[in-house]
Design a protein around this motif. Structure first.
Motif, PDB file in Angstrom:
ATOM      1  N   UNK A  64       9.496   2.788 -23.287  1.00 11.88           N
ATOM      2  CA  UNK A  64       9.168   1.385 -23.014  1.00 11.88           C
ATOM      3  C   UNK A  64      10.413   0.494 -22.945  1.00 11.88           C
ATOM      4  N   UNK A  65      11.467   0.910 -23.634  1.00 12.82           N
ATOM      5  CA  UNK A  65      12.692   0.104 -23.703  1.00 12.82           C
ATOM      6  C   UNK A  65      12.353  -1.330 -24.101  1.00 12.82           C
ATOM      7  N   UNK A  66      11.605  -1.434 -25.182  1.00 15.54           N
ATOM      8  CA  UNK A  66      11.069  -2.730 -25.592  1.00 15.54           C
ATOM      9  C   UNK A  66      12.172  -3.739 -25.919  1.00 15.54           C
ATOM     10  N   UNK A  67      13.289  -3.271 -26.431  1.00 20.78           N
ATOM     11  CA  UNK A  67      14.378  -4.215 -26.715  1.00 20.78           C
ATOM     12  C   UNK A  67      14.901  -4.849 -25.438  1.00 20.78           C
TER      13      UNK A  67
ATOM     14  N   UNK B  97       2.572  -6.532 -31.464  1.00 23.57           N
ATOM     15  CA  UNK B  97       3.672  -5.586 -31.309  1.00 23.57           C
ATOM     16  C   UNK B  97       3.290  -4.485 -30.324  1.00 23.57           C
ATOM     17  N   UNK B  98       2.089  -3.927 -30.475  1.00 22.38           N
ATOM     18  CA  UNK B  98       1.643  -2.889 -29.555  1.00 22.38           C
ATOM     19  C   UNK B  98       1.458  -3.414 -28.145  1.00 22.38           C
ATOM     20  N   UNK B  99       0.941  -4.605 -28.030  1.00 25.90           N
ATOM     21  CA  UNK B  99       0.763  -5.269 -26.730  1.00 25.90           C
ATOM     22  C   UNK B  99       2.117  -5.444 -26.051  1.00 25.90           C
ATOM     23  N   UNK B 100       3.122  -5.853 -26.808  1.00 18.33           N
ATOM     24  CA  UNK B 100       4.460  -6.063 -26.262  1.00 18.33           C
ATOM     25  C   UNK B 100       5.098  -4.748 -25.832  1.00 18.33           C
ATOM     26  N   UNK B 101       4.888  -3.690 -26.598  1.00 16.17           N
ATOM     27  CA  UNK B 101       5.412  -2.372 -26.231  1.00 16.17           C
ATOM     28  C   UNK B 101       4.794  -1.915 -24.908  1.00 16.17           C
ATOM     29  N   UNK B 102       3.498  -2.131 -24.754  1.00 21.28           N
ATOM     30  CA  UNK B 102       2.825  -1.734 -23.511  1.00 21.28           C
ATOM     31  C   UNK B 102       3.293  -2.577 -22.325  1.00 21.28           C
ATOM     32  N   UNK B 103       3.502  -3.865 -22.553  1.00 23.47           N
ATOM     33  CA  UNK B 103       4.028  -4.715 -21.482  1.00 23.47           C
ATOM     34  C   UNK B 103       5.431  -4.267 -21.093  1.00 23.47           C
ATOM     35  N   UNK B 104       6.221  -3.882 -22.071  1.00 22.39           N
ATOM     36  CA  UNK B 104       7.575  -3.402 -21.795  1.00 22.39           C
ATOM     37  C   UNK B 104       7.534  -2.112 -20.974  1.00 22.39           C
ATOM     38  N   UNK B 105       6.602  -1.221 -21.307  1.00 24.68           N
ATOM     39  CA  UNK B 105       6.451   0.020 -20.550  1.00 24.68           C
ATOM     40  C   UNK B 105       6.047  -0.286 -19.106  1.00 24.68           C
ATOM     41  N   UNK B 106       5.128  -1.217 -18.949  1.00 22.78           N
ATOM     42  CA  UNK B 106       4.713  -1.636 -17.610  1.00 22.78           C
ATOM     43  C   UNK B 106       5.903  -2.193 -16.828  1.00 22.78           C
ATOM     44  N   UNK B 107       6.753  -2.945 -17.515  1.00 22.26           N
ATOM     45  CA  UNK B 107       7.932  -3.526 -16.871  1.00 22.26           C
ATOM     46  C   UNK B 107       8.854  -2.426 -16.351  1.00 22.26           C
ATOM     47  N   UNK B 108       8.875  -1.275 -17.016  1.00 18.04           N
ATOM     48  CA  UNK B 108       9.705  -0.155 -16.580  1.00 18.04           C
ATOM     49  C   UNK B 108       9.077   0.599 -15.408  1.00 18.04           C
ATOM     50  N   UNK B 109       7.762   0.858 -15.486  1.00 19.19           N
ATOM     51  CA  UNK B 109       7.092   1.717 -14.502  1.00 19.19           C
ATOM     52  C   UNK B 109       6.617   0.944 -13.281  1.00 19.19           C
ATOM     53  N   UNK B 110       5.996  -0.215 -13.534  1.00 19.99           N
ATOM     54  CA  UNK B 110       5.532  -1.148 -12.490  1.00 19.99           C
ATOM     55  C   UNK B 110       4.344  -0.654 -11.658  1.00 19.99           C
TER      56      UNK B 110
ATOM     57  N   UNK C 267       3.790   9.144 -29.494  1.00 18.12           N
ATOM     58  CA  UNK C 267       3.965   7.693 -29.572  1.00 18.12           C
ATOM     59  C   UNK C 267       5.439   7.292 -29.688  1.00 18.12           C
ATOM     60  N   UNK C 268       6.221   8.119 -30.341  1.00 20.92           N
ATOM     61  CA  UNK C 268       7.655   7.832 -30.444  1.00 20.92           C
ATOM     62  C   UNK C 268       8.302   7.895 -29.063  1.00 20.92           C
ATOM     63  N   UNK C 269       7.902   8.885 -28.268  1.00 19.52           N
ATOM     64  CA  UNK C 269       8.436   9.021 -26.911  1.00 19.52           C
ATOM     65  C   UNK C 269       8.014   7.847 -26.046  1.00 19.52           C
ATOM     66  N   UNK C 270       6.763   7.417 -26.186  1.00 18.44           N
ATOM     67  CA  UNK C 270       6.281   6.272 -25.413  1.00 18.44           C
ATOM     68  C   UNK C 270       7.057   5.010 -25.785  1.00 18.44           C
ATOM     69  N   UNK C 271       7.291   4.817 -27.067  1.00 17.68           N
ATOM     70  CA  UNK C 271       8.061   3.660 -27.524  1.00 17.68           C
ATOM     71  C   UNK C 271       9.464   3.690 -26.928  1.00 17.68           C
TER      72      UNK C 271
END
Length: 320
Positions: free
Chosen positions: A308-311, A273-286, A301-305
């Motif tokens: 990330x726009x993980x959904x 789950x944490x790995x996916x959240x970080x990948x999602x954040x990377x997808x946003x920032x690049x 951590x709530x702000x980071x989540x």
């Protein structure tokens, strides 16, 4: 960059001024060359041979020939993981055939120095503020394949000893289930290297905090080594169910239900789950360097989540 590292680089640059034939890349390599300490493995097998011949005194033997001779890393590992010399001795004697079978494969780890050094340099390039501690290869009793202390990275080598030629037919079934391949050692070191560099991240006690701590170590380890410490193939097709469960639990002070396998989730769901959240954040920032800096200095951590726009990422990655 640490003061010691900066001083070393300055010294080498001055040397190059008088020895122009030296390669500048060598300076960078030497400045972060990992200090790999394996003396504890030699001491373990010294004690192991004596304890096999005199099992009634195994506790005293391991104390004298292994723990008292131990490195700073072993002392830290004992405090956080082993904790009992009596239980350690009982475990090793009970599974002495296993420890004997892996002896040759863990007694020399020189073949990993090159790839570990390469991974350290990759991390330095992406995160110049990185600290590079010593790596202590130890022998435990199947409690942890890796952790960190203030003194460095601590690797439980007995868990990372399986090879294609291992005689696993004679291994205990429970040990076999949790054993990892020997060639997995470099990525485990990467994962723990990231943990060692998480000192600027805010502390916490929620599932969200723990997932991002572990998941970011997985995400960054993959960036620098090309693989994750855990295997996430079993999560395919379960992404949305796990995400929905996580939203219910994210502010709870729990971890074990998200680490152990259950009917609801595979093992290491919190890591995934944490790995996916970080990948999602990377997808946003690049921007890889910015992403690493952002992750390793998280204060909210709530702000980071939320950022990330993980959904949205799950919608794309699962093509839902």
């Amino acid at each position: 960059m640490s003061l010691v590292k900066a001083q070393l680089i300055l010294l080498l640059v001055l040397i190059i001024k008088f020895l122009p034939g030296l390669n500048y890349n060598l300076v960078i390599s030497l400045s972060i060359e990992p200090q790999i300490i394996t003396s504890d493995i030699s001491h373990f097998y010294e004690a192991f041979d004596l304890a096999k011949a005199d099992p009634g005194n195994a506790k005293k033997i391991f104390n004298k020939h292994y723990f008292k001779k131990g490195s700073k890393g072993l002392h830290d590992f004992y405090k956080s993981k082993i904790q009992s010399k009596e239980k350690f001795a009982e475990f090793v004697i009970s599974f002495q055939d296993y420890y004997q079978s892996i002896r040759e494969d863990i007694s020399c780890l020189d073949d990993f120095k090159g790839v570990i050094d390469k991974n350290f340099q990759a991390f330095e390039k992406l995160y110049p503020e990185a600290q590079f501690p010593s790596i202590y290869f130890l022998v435990g009793k199947f409690q942890s394949n890796g952790t960190v202390s203030n003194d460095g990275i601590l690797i439980g080598t007995e868990l990372l000893a399986r090879t294609p030629h291992s005689d696993t037919v004679n291994w205990n079934e429970n040990l076999l289930k949790v054993s990892l391949e020997r060639n997995h050692i470099p990525v485990t070191v990467c994962h723990e290297l990231v943990h060692f560099n998480q000192d600027k991240m805010a502390a916490g006690n929620t599932l969200l905090w723990k997932c991002i701590r572990e998941g970011s170590a997985e995400f960054i380890a993959e960036l620098i080594s090309g693989e994750t410490d855990a295997d996430y193939q079993g999560f395919q097709g379960m992404e949305w169910e796990i995400w929905e469960d996580f939203q219910k639990d994210q502010y709870k002070s729990i971890w074990s239900p998200w680490q152990e396998a259950s009917d609801a989730r595979p093992r290491n769901a919190g890591y995934w789950m944490g790995y996916t959240i970080c990948k999602a954040y990377f997808h946003q920032i690049k921007d890889t360097e910015q992403v690493l800096k952002d992750i390793l200095t998280i204060q909210n951590y709530e702000e980071f989540l939320e950022k990330s726009k993980v959904e949205d990422y799950l919608m794309i990655s699962t093509k839902k």
